[in-house]
Enzyme design. Structure first.
Site, PDB file in Angstrom:
ATOM      1  N   VAL A  71      71.653  26.308  -3.305  1.00 31.39           N
ATOM      2  CA  VAL A  71      70.143  26.574  -2.813  1.00 31.39           C
ATOM      3  C   VAL A  71      69.780  27.804  -3.379  1.00 31.39           C
ATOM      4  CG1 VAL A  71      68.569  26.343  -0.947  1.00 31.39           C
ATOM      5  CG2 VAL A  71      70.718  24.842  -1.026  1.00 31.39           C
ATOM      6  N   ARG A 121      65.576  26.073   5.188  1.00 32.51           N
ATOM      7  CA  ARG A 121      64.412  25.196   5.230  1.00 32.51           C
ATOM      8  C   ARG A 121      65.026  23.638   5.437  1.00 32.51           C
ATOM      9  NH1 ARG A 121      60.008  26.893   0.631  1.00 32.51           N
ATOM     10  NH2 ARG A 121      60.207  29.204   1.120  1.00 32.51           N
ATOM     11  N   SER A 137      82.815  28.020  -1.480  1.00 31.06           N
ATOM     12  CA  SER A 137      82.461  29.491  -1.663  1.00 31.06           C
ATOM     13  C   SER A 137      82.367  30.202  -0.405  1.00 31.06           C
ATOM     14  CB  SER A 137      81.191  29.584  -2.520  1.00 31.06           C
ATOM     15  OG  SER A 137      80.257  28.742  -1.906  1.00 31.06           O
ATOM     16  N   GLU A 138      81.968  29.780   0.441  1.00 30.71           N
ATOM     17  CA  GLU A 138      81.748  30.159   1.935  1.00 30.71           C
ATOM     18  C   GLU A 138      82.244  29.012   3.115  1.00 30.71           C
ATOM     19  OE1 GLU A 138      78.140  32.827   2.655  1.00 30.71           O
ATOM     20  OE2 GLU A 138      77.538  31.613   0.881  1.00 30.71           O
ATOM     21  N   TYR A 155      80.542  24.890   5.520  1.00 24.08           N
ATOM     22  CA  TYR A 155      80.723  23.492   5.416  1.00 24.08           C
ATOM     23  C   TYR A 155      81.497  22.983   6.801  1.00 24.08           C
ATOM     24  CZ  TYR A 155      79.448  23.788   0.614  1.00 24.08           C
ATOM     25  OH  TYR A 155      78.593  24.133  -0.450  1.00 24.08           O
ATOM     26  N   PHE A 171      87.370  22.792  -8.842  1.00 22.36           N
ATOM     27  CA  PHE A 171      86.367  21.674  -9.333  1.00 22.36           C
ATOM     28  C   PHE A 171      85.137  21.965  -8.781  1.00 22.36           C
ATOM     29  CE2 PHE A 171      88.404  19.701  -5.507  1.00 22.36           C
ATOM     30  CZ  PHE A 171      87.229  19.345  -4.858  1.00 22.36           C
TER      31      PHE A 171
END
Length: 411
Positions: A86, A93, A120-121, A125, A411
């Protein structure tokens, strides 16, 4: 022009802008032409989403159609979530939430019981139901001081250098033989074999171009290793480093021969290893595990999209007959009680009104799904509640696996 937060399917003529939006979200560092073209060719456009603010792309998400090995060796359809980003101008938002909502609805409609990703973080998730299910072992081995003891038969393995690209098909056949043996591995679809050959000079960190060595027994290729060598000289002499990229063997002696080769490359004193299986045998062959500087990192995140189908798709190393009370706020169709009955031959799982034996969220179910995280350890953290005495031990053993699950590449 009014901003839209609704994701829509990516068109082919929008790919460059979409991909550049992703790169910018990850710091704006461009990739090589080779990498860019590979990922363009691998993109599933009908499974890729974007969010536009007027005529500008501000968010991206994709999903590959993978098949994932699960405990018992079955190859199960799984949506490989990828390319999620994003723009910094559009954070907080609800844009990411809208993409995750649309994506999981799509995965359910496609009939894929699992969604998987590399995070990545990690904190991001979890709120969408994903949990770390596999881990990778990192090491930096002092090969000037650590010896390797190999099993009988290792000397029968013949090694030879080959051109990585010329022998790609041979290596891919070896990889395919190993996929059913370990949960977490991906059956590579056409095109994915090229991922292992990406070798942009800008990302070598001063190391050599990619090198490849094959292992052979009785005239058959039984393993391969891809690696780079970084040369370094000090006043005291050589101090080079071997950097392992891929190592695959179909039997213990082929693997041992390849590890021994890496340990013995001339003019090097260390071997850098990343993301290897947690239970890989080389750890029991080394003379001094302390000088291997082991570290662990989370790898594959798993999210059951259809709890019943996911639990039926795998087997269980000990008999289980347990009622699970599952909480899933983001995908409420999974919430409720499920009776799981299974063993090493198969399983059935369906809705039930029977009293629950264990209570957990879909995240804990995802963490334990591949057998690498125990339900008992999750219970110790307060994330699984035992409602029937003995149910936790039964389920924890049943959900386990003989080998640690492992994701071979990102991936």
């Amino acid at each position: 022009m009014r901003e839209s937060r609704e994701p829509r399917v990516l068109r082919r003529d929008e790919w460059d802008e979409w991909y550049d939006t992703l790169l910018r979200a990850f710091g704006g560092i461009g990739e090589s032409t080779e990498e860019r073209e590979l990922f363009r060719s691998l993109t599933s456009y009908e499974r890729s989403l974007g969010v536009w603010d007027g005529d500008q792309c501000v968010a991206t998400a994709g999903a590959y159609d993978f098949r994932l090995t699960v405990p018992g060796g079955a190859s199960v359809p799984a949506a490989g979530v990828t390319m999620v980003g994003v723009s910094a101008t559009h954070r907080r938002r609800g844009v990411l939430t809208s993409m995750m909502r649309r994506q999981l609805d799509d995965v359910r409609a496609w009939g894929e019981p699992l969604a998987i990703l590399t995070a990545s973080e990690p904190d991001i998730y979890g709120r969408f139901g994903y949990a770390a299910a596999t881990f990778g072992l990192h090491a930096e081995i002092d090969t000037s001081r650590v010896r390797l003891s190999v099993p009988a038969g290792t000397d029968d393995v013949r090694l030879r250098y080959v051109d990585p690209g010329a022998e790609l098909e041979v290596c891919e056949a070896v990889y395919a033989r190993t996929v059913p043996a370990r949960a977490g591995m991906l059956a590579r679809r056409p095109g994915w074999e090229r991922l292992g050959l990406l070798d942009p000079a800008s990302e070598r960190g001063g190391a050599s171009p990619l090198q490849c060595v094959l292992a052979e027994r009785d005239g058959e290729v039984t393993g391969y290793v891809r690696f780079r060598v970084r040369s370094e000289w000090r006043d005291s002499g050589h101090n080079g480093q071997v950097r392992l990229q891929d190592l695959v063997g179909v039997d213990p002696v082929s693997e041992a021969a390849l590890w021994r080769f890496l340990f013995g490359i001339d003019l090097t004193t260390s071997l850098k290893v990343r993301g290897r299986p947690m239970d890989e045998a080389w750890q029991h062959l080394v003379s001094d595990i302390r000088r291997c500087e082991l570290r662990v990192r989370d790898s594959l995140y798993v999210r059951p999209v259809d709890v019943g189908a996911a639990l039926e798709a795998r087997t269980y190393q000990a008999p289980v007959d347990v009622v699970l009370e599952v909480e899933d706020a983001f995908c409420p169709w999974n919430s409720g009680r499920w009776r799981l009955s299974g063993d090493a031959k198969g399983a059935v799982c369906g809705r039930t009104s029977d009293a629950a034996d264990l209570a957990l969220s879909v995240r804990e179910l995802g963490a334990a799904y591949l057998g690498g995280v125990s339900l008992a350890s999750l219970a110790g953290a307060g994330r699984v509640r035992e409602l029937r005495q003995g149910a936790l031990a039964e389920a924890s053993v049943g959900f386990g696996a003989a080998t640690a699950p492992w994701l071979p590449h990102g991936f």
